[in-house]
Design a protein around this motif. Structure first.
Motif, PDB file in Angstrom:
ATOM      1  N   GLY A  40       0.828  -1.202   0.000  1.00 23.63           N
ATOM      2  CA  GLY A  40       0.000   0.000   0.000  1.00 23.63           C
ATOM      3  C   GLY A  40       0.861   1.250   0.000  1.00 23.63           C
ATOM      4  N   ILE A  41       1.881   1.262   0.876  1.00 24.80           N
ATOM      5  CA  ILE A  41       2.731   2.451   0.967  1.00 24.80           C
ATOM      6  C   ILE A  41       3.460   2.681  -0.358  1.00 24.80           C
ATOM      7  CG2 ILE A  41       4.790   3.391   2.090  1.00 24.80           C
ATOM      8  CD1 ILE A  41       3.854   2.064   4.674  1.00 24.80           C
ATOM      9  N   ILE A  42       4.006   1.596  -0.928  1.00 24.35           N
ATOM     10  CA  ILE A  42       4.729   1.751  -2.197  1.00 24.35           C
ATOM     11  C   ILE A  42       3.793   2.253  -3.291  1.00 24.35           C
ATOM     12  CG2 ILE A  42       5.874   0.457  -4.035  1.00 24.35           C
ATOM     13  CD1 ILE A  42       7.161  -1.202  -1.757  1.00 24.35           C
ATOM     14  N   LEU A  43       2.585   1.682  -3.323  1.00 25.47           N
ATOM     15  CA  LEU A  43       1.606   2.121  -4.322  1.00 25.47           C
ATOM     16  C   LEU A  43       1.344   3.618  -4.185  1.00 25.47           C
ATOM     17  CD1 LEU A  43      -0.131   0.941  -6.550  1.00 25.47           C
ATOM     18  CD2 LEU A  43      -1.962   0.662  -4.906  1.00 25.47           C
ATOM     19  N   VAL A  44       1.103   4.061  -2.941  1.00 25.66           N
ATOM     20  CA  VAL A  44       0.800   5.481  -2.722  1.00 25.66           C
ATOM     21  C   VAL A  44       2.001   6.337  -3.120  1.00 25.66           C
ATOM     22  CG1 VAL A  44       0.293   7.211  -0.968  1.00 25.66           C
ATOM     23  CG2 VAL A  44      -0.933   5.057  -0.969  1.00 25.66           C
ATOM     24  N   ILE A  45       3.219   5.885  -2.747  1.00 25.24           N
ATOM     25  CA  ILE A  45       4.408   6.676  -3.104  1.00 25.24           C
ATOM     26  C   ILE A  45       4.548   6.781  -4.615  1.00 25.24           C
ATOM     27  CG2 ILE A  45       6.936   6.680  -3.063  1.00 25.24           C
ATOM     28  CD1 ILE A  45       6.783   5.531  -0.258  1.00 25.24           C
ATOM     29  N   VAL A  46       4.349   5.643  -5.313  1.00 24.54           N
ATOM     30  CA  VAL A  46       4.457   5.659  -6.775  1.00 24.54           C
ATOM     31  C   VAL A  46       3.452   6.637  -7.365  1.00 24.54           C
ATOM     32  CG1 VAL A  46       4.077   4.311  -8.862  1.00 24.54           C
ATOM     33  CG2 VAL A  46       5.361   3.335  -6.982  1.00 24.54           C
ATOM     34  N   VAL A  47       2.219   6.556  -6.867  1.00 23.59           N
ATOM     35  CA  VAL A  47       1.182   7.436  -7.409  1.00 23.59           C
ATOM     36  C   VAL A  47       1.525   8.894  -7.135  1.00 23.59           C
ATOM     37  CG1 VAL A  47      -1.253   7.966  -7.379  1.00 23.59           C
ATOM     38  CG2 VAL A  47      -0.528   5.637  -7.128  1.00 23.59           C
ATOM     39  N   ILE A  48       2.041   9.159  -5.922  1.00 25.08           N
ATOM     40  CA  ILE A  48       2.375  10.544  -5.578  1.00 25.08           C
ATOM     41  C   ILE A  48       3.496  11.064  -6.487  1.00 25.08           C
ATOM     42  CG2 ILE A  48       3.414  12.013  -3.821  1.00 25.08           C
ATOM     43  CD1 ILE A  48       1.933  10.439  -1.733  1.00 25.08           C
ATOM     44  N   THR A  49       4.581  10.284  -6.634  1.00 25.71           N
ATOM     45  CA  THR A  49       5.685  10.757  -7.467  1.00 25.71           C
ATOM     46  C   THR A  49       5.209  10.956  -8.902  1.00 25.71           C
ATOM     47  OG1 THR A  49       6.335   8.479  -7.791  1.00 25.71           O
ATOM     48  CG2 THR A  49       7.549   9.707  -6.152  1.00 25.71           C
ATOM     49  N   ASP A  50       4.355  10.018  -9.331  1.00 28.23           N
ATOM     50  CA  ASP A  50       3.803  10.107 -10.669  1.00 28.23           C
ATOM     51  C   ASP A  50       3.026  11.400 -10.854  1.00 28.23           C
ATOM     52  OD1 ASP A  50       3.578   8.670 -13.063  1.00 28.23           O
ATOM     53  OD2 ASP A  50       1.451   8.431 -12.650  1.00 28.23           O
ATOM     54  N   ALA A  51       2.155  11.667  -9.860  1.00 27.17           N
ATOM     55  CA  ALA A  51       1.327  12.867  -9.945  1.00 27.17           C
ATOM     56  C   ALA A  51       2.195  14.116  -9.884  1.00 27.17           C
ATOM     57  CB  ALA A  51       0.311  12.869  -8.812  1.00 27.17           C
ATOM     58  N   LEU A  52       3.198  14.105  -8.978  1.00 28.69           N
ATOM     59  CA  LEU A  52       4.068  15.271  -8.838  1.00 28.69           C
ATOM     60  C   LEU A  52       4.790  15.556 -10.143  1.00 28.69           C
ATOM     61  CD1 LEU A  52       5.725  14.960  -5.322  1.00 28.69           C
ATOM     62  CD2 LEU A  52       4.108  16.681  -6.143  1.00 28.69           C
ATOM     63  N   SER A  53       5.372  14.498 -10.742  1.00 23.96           N
ATOM     64  CA  SER A  53       6.161  14.745 -11.946  1.00 23.96           C
ATOM     65  C   SER A  53       5.273  15.154 -13.109  1.00 23.96           C
ATOM     66  CB  SER A  53       6.992  13.517 -12.298  1.00 23.96           C
ATOM     67  OG  SER A  53       6.194  12.381 -12.250  1.00 23.96           O
ATOM     68  N   SER A  54       4.102  14.508 -13.246  1.00 23.49           N
ATOM     69  CA  SER A  54       3.264  14.888 -14.383  1.00 23.49           C
ATOM     70  C   SER A  54       2.670  16.268 -14.158  1.00 23.49           C
ATOM     71  CB  SER A  54       2.168  13.850 -14.606  1.00 23.49           C
ATOM     72  OG  SER A  54       1.337  13.784 -13.501  1.00 23.49           O
ATOM     73  N   ASP A  55       2.404  16.591 -12.886  1.00 22.18           N
ATOM     74  CA  ASP A  55       1.880  17.903 -12.546  1.00 22.18           C
ATOM     75  C   ASP A  55       2.910  18.976 -12.908  1.00 22.18           C
ATOM     76  OD1 ASP A  55      -0.012  19.605 -11.481  1.00 22.18           O
ATOM     77  OD2 ASP A  55       1.010  19.687  -9.552  1.00 22.18           O
ATOM     78  N   ALA A  56       4.164  18.720 -12.508  1.00 24.39           N
ATOM     79  CA  ALA A  56       5.229  19.679 -12.786  1.00 24.39           C
ATOM     80  C   ALA A  56       5.410  19.842 -14.293  1.00 24.39           C
ATOM     81  CB  ALA A  56       6.531  19.186 -12.154  1.00 24.39           C
ATOM     82  N   ARG A  57       5.300  18.723 -14.990  1.00 24.79           N
ATOM     83  CA  ARG A  57       5.476  18.768 -16.435  1.00 24.79           C
ATOM     84  C   ARG A  57       4.367  19.577 -17.097  1.00 24.79           C
ATOM     85  NH1 ARG A  57       6.493  14.530 -20.873  1.00 24.79           N
ATOM     86  NH2 ARG A  57       4.277  14.161 -20.701  1.00 24.79           N
ATOM     87  N   ALA A  58       3.132  19.306 -16.623  1.00 19.56           N
ATOM     88  CA  ALA A  58       2.002  20.022 -17.199  1.00 19.56           C
ATOM     89  C   ALA A  58       2.143  21.518 -16.948  1.00 19.56           C
ATOM     90  CB  ALA A  58       0.701  19.493 -16.601  1.00 19.56           C
ATOM     91  N   ARG A  59       2.601  21.855 -15.706  1.00 18.49           N
ATOM     92  CA  ARG A  59       2.723  23.263 -15.361  1.00 18.49           C
ATOM     93  C   ARG A  59       3.771  23.932 -16.260  1.00 18.49           C
ATOM     94  NH1 ARG A  59       4.316  23.346  -9.849  1.00 18.49           N
ATOM     95  NH2 ARG A  59       2.559  22.008  -9.415  1.00 18.49           N
TER      96      ARG A  59
END
Lengths: 322, 327
Positions: free
Chosen positions: A294-313
């Motif tokens: 669960g923790i790894i899944l959440v971390i992966v999703v968070i990093t994913d969201a952070l990087s795609s968010d930064a990219r989109a911005r």
């Protein structure tokens, strides 16, 4: 936009990097992990979920979802075991056909009757669970033909047969998606179903096909699973739902459709499979395994969201301010 | 729905004569419910009895509470798959703290639900992460924590403990869980359909970019929907533990999909921006009536499952047919 920066590269291969980190971690901490036997074992373990994940990837690409696969695994496993008293090969054939038929019904209801695919496959899952309980009488059933275990137990070039099946299907699906009109149409449908339709793509036909493939994959996976112990159980596939969806989405296939691919799914399946295997080797309690997963899944999703968010911005800033 | 209604209010179509098609289109789920009740009351004479209706309401009250929370999440454009584990967690916390203080246990359980919701909401709203994956993740984490706390065994509510009233008590002949459920439905309905915050949830679910440019704080709205969903799931867990007089680490397994299915049955969109609390609860009522009547008629569990699946697909199919479009 096409400039290659280290950030972009990191973003593009983020899931692969996570996979590598996990492999390095387990290789350092477990001696048994980095053996050939264990590698082959992992390949066998991921094949069952992997085959379903391939089918699910195609369904997700067209913007639909199929959650009936767990029940199909149970039904088709039970059918092919139950038919051994008549004819083993016939049983396997029938269970594959049943899987495809269920997929067809799902696809028909989604495309022709325009019912939401979540509802269709949820309803179908409930129906099939009922049918499985009727067929097996609520108990696991055992096969009589010892040759049946050959499907899961045999190896070719020392690699387990189920992995060969998974690998061949992966290559076929990859070719299908990247090299054929059909494959491109799937992305187009997932991207925008209305536009795809107006561009002359046979949306209904392709969605129907995708659901049939998904049913077929689930049936195949059910056969392999039941072949490992030559037993069909009504409880098969009950705990498969979330890991398979997680593996596909972890790989980067979007639930909204139009984004992703089968190789990404392969990586997602590998990550979850290696985690489960590595934790077992390290003698981690099963509830701690769930916790770490669960923790790894959440971390992966968070990093994913952070990087795609930064990219989109970044890309918005470029368009707006420059 | 609310957003659409405010548009149609001023359009000339409102002044068209009332025709039967339009009624079916808008209230399809309600009509189906009535037809279902009529058919079942013909088949089984035990169906329309005071005892059975009270029993039925008691059965669906827990699911209905979860659905109210789920509707907030779905309307806001997200899923919450962690509600099942929150139900198990809150029941377990409430029952294990009974020996110290009942009120403390209940408050702690609700706070635990709110915290899980807050974490979900912050990760999803603030970081724009995929809601399904995040809530699958928090679901596994909560389940694991629960197994750690309980060591896999269950805790029992002491005999004749006042905590049992929550799930099995009656007030003026009406079961306590039904009263709690009714209050929650009313509050949810008012909150979602008659307040600014509710309208903002619809706006965020319909189009995040537009809602952001309209000055709505998307993050706060998303966090809010997940906290509501977490708190309501926690309340459901407290009632469930009281009703079955024990709390197991697996008590809530499966509630997430039942809740989503019932909400979608009630016309809540899976893609956000559309839905109604009352209609979502109607979905729960249909699922509850099916389960209840199967038992009354004496249909075995396997066939019960098959019929339940057929009706879920059939209702949404009919609803689509009358509305002439996909939800």
């Amino acid at each position: 936009m096409n400039e290659v920066t280290s950030g972009n590269l990191l973003f593009k291969y983020r899931v692969l990097i996570i996979l590598l980190l996990i492999i390095i971690f387990f290789s350092v901490f477990s001696d048994n992990f980095r053996t050939i036997e264990n590698l082959l074992n992992i390949l066998l373990q991921i094949s069952i979920n992997g085959i379903i994940a391939l089918g699910l990837t195609l369904v997700l690409l067209t913007g639909e979802i199929d959650i009936s696969f767990g029940a199909v695994v149970a039904l088709c496993g039970a059918i092919s075991v139950g038919f051994q008293i008549h004819n083993t090969f016939l049983g396997i054939l029938i269970s594959l056909l049943v899987g495809m038929f269920i997929g067809f019904i799902n696809g028909f209801l989604v495309t022709k009757c325009k019912i939401n695919s979540f509802i269709v496959t949820f309803g179908m899952m409930t129906i099939i669970r009922g049918v499985v309980l009727m067929y097996t009488g609520g108990r696991p059933i055992s096969g009589v033909d010892a040759r049946y275990t050959y499907i899961a137990e045999s190896t070719f070039l020392k690699i387990p047969t189920p992995f060969w099946i998974f690998f061949i299907l992966l290559i076929v699906a990859y070719f299908f998606l990247s090299q054929t009109n059909f494959g491109r149409s799937m992305y187009a449908i997932g991207g925008n179903s209305e536009v795809a339709k107006l561009s002359g793509i046979n949306v209904i036909g392709i969605k129907l096909l995708v659901f049939i493939i998904s049913g077929f994959m689930a049936a195949l996976s059910g056969i392999i699973l039941s072949s490992r112990l030559n037993t069909g159980s009504p409880a098969f596939g009950e705990s498969m739902l979330l890991p398979v969806i997680a593996a596909v989405v972890l790989g980067g296939t979007s639930l909204a459709g139009g984004v992703g691919g089968v190789f990404q799914t392969f990586i997602g399946v590998l990550i979850l499979g290696i985690l489960a295997n590595g934790f077992n080797l390290l003698n981690v309690y099963s509830y701690l395994q769930t916790l770490f997963m669960g923790i790894i899944l959440v971390i992966v999703v968070i990093t994913d969201a952070l990087s795609s968010d930064a990219r989109a911005r970044r890309s918005i800033e470029k368009r707006v301010f420059k | 729905m609310q957003v659409k209604n405010s548009f149609t209010k001023n359009s000339p179509s409102k002044f068209r004569k009332l025709n039967i098609n339009r009624v079916i289109r808008q209230q399809g789920i309600l009509i189906f419910l009535i037809v279902l009740v009529i058919i079942i009351s013909f088949i089984s004479s035990d169906f329309i009895t005071k005892d059975n209706i009270i029993n039925l309401l008691k059965q669906i009250s827990i699911l209905s509470i979860v659905i109210c929370g789920m509707t907030f999440c779905l309307v806001g454009g997200n899923f919450d798959l962690s509600v099942g584990s929150i139900i198990s967690l809150s029941g377990f916390i409430a029952v294990s703290l009974l020996s110290k203080n009942m009120l403390l246990g209940i408050v702690a359980a609700i706070i635990a639900g709110a915290i899980v919701g807050l974490v979900n909401g912050l990760i999803i709203g603030k970081l724009k992460a995929n809601a399904i994956l995040v809530t699958i993740g928090t679901m596994s984490i909560v389940q694991a924590i629960l197994l750690l706390l309980s060591k896999g065994s269950y805790v029992q509510v002491p005999y004749e403990h006042p905590y049992r009233i929550i799930g099995t008590g009656f007030v003026y002949g009406i079961p306590v869980p039904v009263i709690i459920c009714a209050i929650i439905i009313i509050i949810s309905y008012v909150l979602l359909h008659h307040t600014t915050t509710g309208r903002r949830i619809f706006a965020v679910g319909t189009n995040r970019v537009v809602s952001k440019f309209s000055g709505i704080n998307n993050t706060w709205i998303t966090v809010f929907t997940f906290i509501i969903s977490g708190v309501l799931a926690a309340i459901a867990g407290i009632i469930l533990a009281s009703r079955v007089t024990s709390a197991t680490p697996k008590a809530g397994v499966g509630y997430e999909f039942d809740a989503i299915a019932a909400a979608v049955l009630g016309g809540v969109s899976l893609f956000g921006g559309s839905g109604n609390v009352l209609k979502a609860v109607t979905g729960a009522l249909i699922i509850g009536i099916i389960a209840n009547s199967m038992l009354l008629i004496g249909i075995p569990f396997q066939i019960n499952l098959i019929i339940k699946g057929l009706i879920i697909i059939g209702v949404v199919g009919l609803d689509n047919y009358f509305r002439g479009r996909q939800i």
